[in-house]
Design a protein around this motif. Structure first.
Motif, PDB file in Angstrom:
ATOM      1  N   GLY A 183       1.372   1.994   8.191  1.00 29.16           N
ATOM      2  CA  GLY A 183       1.112   1.226   9.058  1.00 29.16           C
ATOM      3  C   GLY A 183       1.833   0.069   8.949  1.00 29.16           C
ATOM      4  O   GLY A 183       2.128  -1.004   9.849  1.00 29.16           O
ATOM      5  N   ASP A 213       7.608   7.215   0.303  1.00 32.86           N
ATOM      6  CA  ASP A 213       7.555   5.970   1.166  1.00 32.86           C
ATOM      7  C   ASP A 213       6.319   5.333   0.974  1.00 32.86           C
ATOM      8  O   ASP A 213       4.963   5.717   1.358  1.00 32.86           O
ATOM      9  N   SER A 254      10.387  -3.856   1.991  1.00 30.55           N
ATOM     10  CA  SER A 254      10.410  -4.884   1.396  1.00 30.55           C
ATOM     11  C   SER A 254      11.288  -5.243   0.361  1.00 30.55           C
ATOM     12  O   SER A 254      11.925  -6.263  -0.373  1.00 30.55           O
TER      13      SER A 254
HETATM   14  C1  DX5 Z   1       4.822   2.195   6.145  1.00 23.90           C
HETATM   15  C2  DX5 Z   1       6.162   2.673   6.291  1.00 23.90           C
HETATM   16  C3  DX5 Z   1       7.089   2.544   5.358  1.00 23.90           C
HETATM   17  C4  DX5 Z   1       7.402   1.051   4.802  1.00 23.90           C
HETATM   18  C5  DX5 Z   1       7.625   0.827   3.474  1.00 23.90           C
HETATM   19  O1  DX5 Z   1       3.954   2.869   6.971  1.00 23.90           O
HETATM   20  O2  DX5 Z   1       6.136   4.108   6.425  1.00 23.90           O
HETATM   21  O3  DX5 Z   1       8.359   3.107   5.648  1.00 23.90           O
HETATM   22  O4  DX5 Z   1       8.104   0.505   5.958  1.00 23.90           O
HETATM   23  O5  DX5 Z   1       7.825  -0.561   3.130  1.00 23.90           O
HETATM   24  P1  DX5 Z   1       7.745  -0.989   1.525  1.00 23.90           P
HETATM   25  O6  DX5 Z   1       8.739  -0.340   0.943  1.00 23.90           O
HETATM   26  O7  DX5 Z   1       7.674  -2.438   1.761  1.00 23.90           O
HETATM   27  O8  DX5 Z   1       6.155  -0.406   1.180  1.00 23.90           O
END
Ligand code: DX5
Ligand code: ZN
Length: 218
Positions: free
Chosen positions: A141, A174, A197
């Motif tokens: 999310g 992820d 990020s």
């Molecule tokens: C979260 C998404 C991710 C997210 C990862 O629901 O599926 O792909 O953008 O972001 P980071 O690497 O910042 O956790």
């Protein structure tokens, strides 16, 4: 081979095309595109028009992560917009087998995604039909959350399950991945790394290259 899939959820959307080109130039093999519907996950992100626009900026693999209810309704649209790989959440599909086959029939790569608490056994029978399994490292999310430590054991268990089945399935992680924890995640058996990020905070090109140096070590 280990691959990096930067998540554009953390990009500056006022300069999205240029930032996608930076990822490409720095050598990231995939572009991770998070689609959220405000139902399966609390947030709403972007959809087909955005994917279609950035398709002009790179030939890299478009890794489209659908965090939407009943994604089978939109498979054709996402393929037409430029998806090369589509991940659907097992939790969001009433008929996972039918959804996976709908993706395969479109001739793109197929993946199933699991939330942190969803057991691997959900995928036991469908595993040979999948090119990749996406394991969430956070609750889906939002970008910028903290990696849940028990996911590392889940990666090891999935790698064992894939080896036992004699499959070549990729494991994508992820959520919450950064330069400090990525080695442990690779050691556990993941080979496709999503980072949002950790790529877009600071110098994008430098961050991509720093990840790729670690991915190439393994
Ligand atoms: C979260 C998404 C991710 C997210 C990862 O629901 O599926 O792909 O953008 O972001 P980071 O690497 O910042 O956790
Ligand atoms: Zn994602």
């Amino acid at each position: 081979m280990n691959c990096l899939s930067p998540s554009i959820l953390s990009a500056d959307f006022s300069r999205l095309g240029g930032q996608v080109s930076l990822l490409d130039q720095a050598g990231a093999q995939y572009v991770h595109i998070d689609v959220m519907d405000g139902m399966f996950v609390p947030s709403i992100s972007y959809g087909m028009p955005v994917i279609r626009s950035i398709r002009k900026c790179t030939e890299r693999i478009f890794d489209v992560h659908l965090m939407i209810e009943e994604p089978i309704r939109y498979i054709d649209d996402f393929v037409d917009a430029g998806a090369d790989l589509i991940s659907v959440h097992a939790e969001a599909c009433r008929h996972l087998d039918r959804t996976i086959h709908a993706i395969r029939e479109k001739g793109v790569l197929t993946a199933a995604a699991l939330n942190p608490a969803t057991p691997l056994s959900t995928l036991e029978y469908i595993l040979p039909e999948l090119d990749m399994v996406l394991l969430m490292g956070v609750n889906p999310g939002f970008g910028g959350q903290k990696y849940i430590p028990y996911i590392t054991q889940k990666i090891r268990d999935l790698r064992q399950m894939i080896d036992r089945a004699g499959c070549q399935t990729d494991i994508e992680i992820d959520g919450g991945v950064n330069l400090d924890n990525v080695r442990g995640i690779l050691d556990a058996g993941a080979n496709v790394i999503v980072a949002g990020s950790a790529v877009f905070r600071g110098d994008i090109g430098e961050n991509v290259r720093a990840f790729l140096r670690i991915l190439d070590e393994q």
